[in-house]
Design an enzyme around this catalytic site. Structure first.
Site, PDB file in Angstrom:
ATOM      1  N   PRO A  85      64.114  21.662  19.864  1.00 17.05           N
ATOM      2  CA  PRO A  85      62.741  22.125  19.631  1.00 17.05           C
ATOM      3  C   PRO A  85      61.782  21.053  19.136  1.00 17.05           C
ATOM      4  CG  PRO A  85      64.158  22.837  17.847  1.00 17.05           C
ATOM      5  CD  PRO A  85      65.058  22.234  18.883  1.00 17.05           C
ATOM      6  N   GLU A 112      73.624  25.711  14.877  1.00 17.89           N
ATOM      7  CA  GLU A 112      72.382  25.429  14.146  1.00 17.89           C
ATOM      8  C   GLU A 112      71.759  24.106  14.563  1.00 17.89           C
ATOM      9  OE1 GLU A 112      70.672  27.415  11.907  1.00 17.89           O
ATOM     10  OE2 GLU A 112      72.090  28.855  12.740  1.00 17.89           O
ATOM     11  N   ARG A 150      64.163  18.797  42.584  1.00 18.91           N
ATOM     12  CA  ARG A 150      63.392  19.172  43.777  1.00 18.91           C
ATOM     13  C   ARG A 150      62.328  18.143  44.123  1.00 18.91           C
ATOM     14  NH1 ARG A 150      58.854  22.040  43.233  1.00 18.91           N
ATOM     15  NH2 ARG A 150      59.433  23.601  44.772  1.00 18.91           N
ATOM     16  N   ASP A 165      52.683  22.178  44.587  1.00 17.84           N
ATOM     17  CA  ASP A 165      53.157  23.036  43.499  1.00 17.84           C
ATOM     18  C   ASP A 165      52.115  23.176  42.396  1.00 17.84           C
ATOM     19  OD1 ASP A 165      55.618  23.636  44.512  1.00 17.84           O
ATOM     20  OD2 ASP A 165      56.652  21.989  43.513  1.00 17.84           O
TER      21      ASP A 165
END
Length: 240
Positions: A85, A112, A150, A165
């Protein structure tokens, strides 16, 4: 391109690599994805990779030794990213950046988190998919592999697909339609049936602009707002 993945759940990637464009890239040899079991680096009979945190607290922490051992044994391509994160936000720009290289590696955390020494001395950078919490890095790793894979030349059958895209030009993609021309009273826009390819292209760009303004104005702000030409294009199709 070679991508190495380090995880305590290597079997999670088997079916992922057997479907879609990533499978095609692997079959063609354009992508080489190697999945390594972090437990292979464990030094005890139970193949332990986690232990209780020093200082107390909830949960378990991934130990440094098994992770260092597994990575050093595999000698993976760098950079090595920890999915977590606190990392740099992964986006289409970064996907293009990674696709232009020869390879990279992904370390999937669990529990954790990982011992801080892994962050400080083993990985090159931390990578985040967004401000939300998952049970581990595996789903995030799959998303990164697909987004980057991709873009590797030859993986997609149509080279224009990646170029058009969403986010490729700082805009969301325009709406798509296919047969039938009318469905339950909802017709396809006339311009798409006109055969005027120049007008179709302008309409699509106008739709992408209007859609982005309505749904993701932050992307428009990041581009520096709308240009006079773009405003004129919106006017042309009544989308101001």
């Amino acid at each position: 391109m070679r991508v190495d993945v380090f995880t305590i759940f290597p079997t999670m990637f088997r079916e992922f690599l057997d479907f879609g464009v990533i499978s095609r890239g692997v079959e063609q040899g354009r992508l080489v994805v190697r999945v390594h079991d972090l437990r292979a680096g464990a030094g005890d009979p139970h193949r332990s990779v986690d232990d209780a945190p020093f200082g107390g607290g909830a949960g378990m922490v991934m130990m440094p030794e098994p992770l260092f051992n597994a990575v050093e044994l595999a000698n993976p391509p760098r950079p090595l990213f920890l999915l977590g994160p606190a990392g740099r936000r992964f986006d289409q720009s970064m996907a293009r950046e990674l696709a232009s290289g020869e390879g990279f590696s992904l370390l999937c955390g669990r529990y954790e988190g990982v011992d801080q020494r892994v962050r400080d001395h083993l990985v090159d950078e931390e990578l985040s998919l967004g401000d939300f919490v998952l049970a581990g890095g595996e789903v995030g790793a799959m998303a990164v592999i697909e987004a980057v894979g991709r873009l590797v030349p030859g993986v997609l059958g149509n080279v224009l697909s990646a170029a058009e895209d969403s986010f490729s030009h700082g805009l969301l993609e325009y709406p798509h339609y296919t047969r039938p021309a009318e469905f339950r009273g909802w017709p396809v826009p006339d311009v798409l049936l006109s055969g005027d390819h120049g007008r179709v292209e302008r309409w699509r760009k106008a739709q992408a602009l209007a859609r982005t303004v309505a749904l993701r104005p932050d992307l428009v702000d990041a581009r520096g707002g709308l240009s006079d030409e773009e405003r004129s294009l919106l006017d042309e199709f009544g989308l101001s």
